[in-house]
Design a protein around this motif. Structure first.
Motif, mmCIF file in Angstrom:
data_model
loop_
_atom_site.group_PDB
_atom_site.id
_atom_site.type_symbol
_atom_site.label_atom_id
_atom_site.label_comp_id
_atom_site.label_asym_id
_atom_site.label_seq_id
_atom_site.Cartn_x
_atom_site.Cartn_y
_atom_site.Cartn_z
ATOM 1 N N LYS A 173 -26.592 35.792 33.318
ATOM 2 C CA LYS A 173 -26.628 35.204 31.979
ATOM 3 C C LYS A 173 -28.075 35.185 31.483
ATOM 4 N N HIS A 174 -28.314 35.890 30.388
ATOM 5 C CA HIS A 174 -29.650 35.954 29.794
ATOM 6 C C HIS A 174 -29.528 36.370 28.333
ATOM 7 N N ASN A 175 -30.608 36.223 27.600
ATOM 8 C CA ASN A 175 -30.660 36.770 26.234
ATOM 9 C C ASN A 175 -31.890 37.660 26.055
ATOM 10 N N LEU A 176 -32.214 38.402 27.117
ATOM 11 C CA LEU A 176 -33.341 39.331 27.035
ATOM 12 C C LEU A 176 -33.011 40.547 26.167
ATOM 13 N N ASP A 177 -31.753 40.686 25.806
ATOM 14 C CA ASP A 177 -31.394 41.714 24.826
ATOM 15 C C ASP A 177 -31.961 41.363 23.458
ATOM 16 N N LYS A 178 -32.276 40.073 23.253
ATOM 17 C CA LYS A 178 -32.834 39.611 21.981
ATOM 18 C C LYS A 178 -34.305 39.222 22.088
ATOM 19 N N LEU A 179 -34.742 38.784 23.280
ATOM 20 C CA LEU A 179 -36.097 38.233 23.424
ATOM 21 C C LEU A 179 -37.134 39.208 23.959
ATOM 22 N N ALA A 180 -36.731 40.086 24.846
ATOM 23 C CA ALA A 180 -37.704 40.955 25.517
ATOM 24 C C ALA A 180 -38.229 42.015 24.554
ATOM 25 N N TRP A 181 -39.484 42.413 24.775
ATOM 26 C CA TRP A 181 -40.072 43.493 23.987
ATOM 27 C C TRP A 181 -39.294 44.773 24.257
ATOM 28 N N GLN A 182 -39.024 45.054 25.524
ATOM 29 C CA GLN A 182 -38.145 46.159 25.932
ATOM 30 C C GLN A 182 -36.856 45.506 26.410
ATOM 31 N N PRO A 183 -35.851 45.401 25.536
ATOM 32 C CA PRO A 183 -34.651 44.606 25.821
ATOM 33 C C PRO A 183 -33.858 45.070 27.049
ATOM 34 N N VAL A 184 -33.182 44.109 27.654
ATOM 35 C CA VAL A 184 -32.236 44.361 28.734
ATOM 36 C C VAL A 184 -30.852 44.159 28.130
ATOM 37 N N PRO A 185 -29.946 45.135 28.248
ATOM 38 C CA PRO A 185 -28.603 44.951 27.686
ATOM 39 C C PRO A 185 -27.957 43.662 28.208
ATOM 40 N N ALA A 186 -27.247 42.979 27.340
ATOM 41 C CA ALA A 186 -26.642 41.690 27.674
ATOM 42 C C ALA A 186 -25.654 41.790 28.833
ATOM 43 N N ASP A 187 -25.053 42.968 29.026
ATOM 44 C CA ASP A 187 -24.051 43.115 30.092
ATOM 45 C C ASP A 187 -24.667 43.532 31.430
ATOM 46 N N GLN A 188 -26.007 43.589 31.505
ATOM 47 C CA GLN A 188 -26.688 43.912 32.763
ATOM 48 C C GLN A 188 -27.503 42.706 33.211
ATOM 49 N N PRO A 189 -27.543 42.430 34.513
ATOM 50 C CA PRO A 189 -28.356 41.301 34.975
ATOM 51 C C PRO A 189 -29.839 41.568 34.746
ATOM 52 N N ALA A 190 -30.596 40.491 34.656
ATOM 53 C CA ALA A 190 -32.034 40.590 34.428
ATOM 54 C C ALA A 190 -32.757 39.671 35.412
ATOM 55 N N THR A 191 -34.049 39.910 35.555
ATOM 56 C CA THR A 191 -34.859 39.063 36.420
ATOM 57 C C THR A 191 -36.029 38.481 35.638
ATOM 58 N N LEU A 192 -36.521 37.373 36.116
ATOM 59 C CA LEU A 192 -37.736 36.790 35.551
ATOM 60 C C LEU A 192 -38.901 37.745 35.765
ATOM 61 N N ASP A 193 -38.905 38.441 36.894
ATOM 62 C CA ASP A 193 -39.951 39.416 37.185
ATOM 63 C C ASP A 193 -40.035 40.453 36.058
ATOM 64 N N TYR A 194 -38.887 40.977 35.643
ATOM 65 C CA TYR A 194 -38.856 41.943 34.549
ATOM 66 C C TYR A 194 -39.432 41.318 33.277
ATOM 67 N N PHE A 195 -39.000 40.096 32.977
ATOM 68 C CA PHE A 195 -39.407 39.428 31.748
ATOM 69 C C PHE A 195 -40.908 39.161 31.732
ATOM 70 N N MET A 196 -41.456 38.760 32.873
ATOM 71 C CA MET A 196 -42.898 38.513 32.956
ATOM 72 C C MET A 196 -43.684 39.814 32.772
ATOM 73 N N ASN A 197 -43.240 40.874 33.413
ATOM 74 C CA ASN A 197 -43.903 42.172 33.247
ATOM 75 C C ASN A 197 -43.798 42.641 31.793
ATOM 76 N N ASP A 198 -42.644 42.431 31.184
ATOM 77 C CA ASP A 198 -42.428 42.791 29.786
ATOM 78 C C ASP A 198 -43.421 42.056 28.877
ATOM 79 N N TYR A 199 -43.692 40.796 29.195
ATOM 80 C CA TYR A 199 -44.671 40.011 28.443
ATOM 81 C C TYR A 199 -46.045 40.689 28.467
ATOM 82 N N VAL A 200 -46.455 41.114 29.654
ATOM 83 C CA VAL A 200 -47.771 41.754 29.801
ATOM 84 C C VAL A 200 -47.801 43.075 29.033
#
Length: 166
Positions: A126-153
């Motif tokens: 469960k995430h909304n990185l499809d809306k928040l991440a610079w390089q989005p993660v599809p809503a139907d795929q799991p995501a990690t905080l690691d990905y989100f932090m790297n995306d921030y950088v």
């Protein structure tokens, strides 16, 4: 935690520190007039870009801390253009903006470094990185905080390249 010696520090935390360390002196060399000049109509000035990166830091600081204590990666979004406009970054004192940006990102690097690997790498269905991440993660795929932090950088470095394209 990440600094305990038995967990690896994520490479993107070092990249964030390097990006901030390298960009800060270059940013400080810009005059207020240069910082407030828009490259063309409808595009942000360097001051507005740094303001946007402060907003990104502010929002992601909370997201990265909250992610330590929740099972999902669902966070509120924000209207970046409205935030930049409302906060009048184009009228702010340039050196104050750069100092705030730098200091906020040093704290974010510290959060990244202290985030346990098990938390950073946990798959979150469960995430909304499809809306928040610079390089989005599809809503139907799991995501990690690691990905989100790297995306921030990567998002931060993208915007610094807009200020310093060379």
């Amino acid at each position: 935690m990440g600094q305990s010696g038995h967990e690896s520090t994520p490479s993107y935390a070092g990249e964030l520190r390097r990006a901030v360390d390298e960009a800060t002196p270059r940013l400080m060399e810009l005059s207020d007039a240069q910082a407030k000049r828009r490259p063309r109509p409808g595009k942000w000035s360097p001051a507005e870009i740094i303001g946007h990166l402060i907003d990104s830091a502010s929002n992601n600081h909370q997201r990265f801390v909250r992610a330590q204590f929740q099972d999902d990666l669902v966070f509120p979004g924000y209207d970046q253009d409205a935030w930049v406009l409302f906060q009048a970054y184009g009228d702010a004192h340039w050196l104050e903006l750069v100092t705030l940006w730098k200091t906020f990102n040093i704290q974010i690097a510290r959060i990244m470094e202290n985030s346990p690997e098990s938390v950073r790498n946990a798959l979150r269905a469960k995430h909304n990185l499809d809306k928040l991440a610079w390089q989005p993660v599809p809503a139907d795929q799991p995501a990690t905080l690691d990905y989100f932090m790297n995306d921030y950088v990567e998002h931060l470095k993208h915007h610094l390249r807009q200020i310093f394209p060379d």
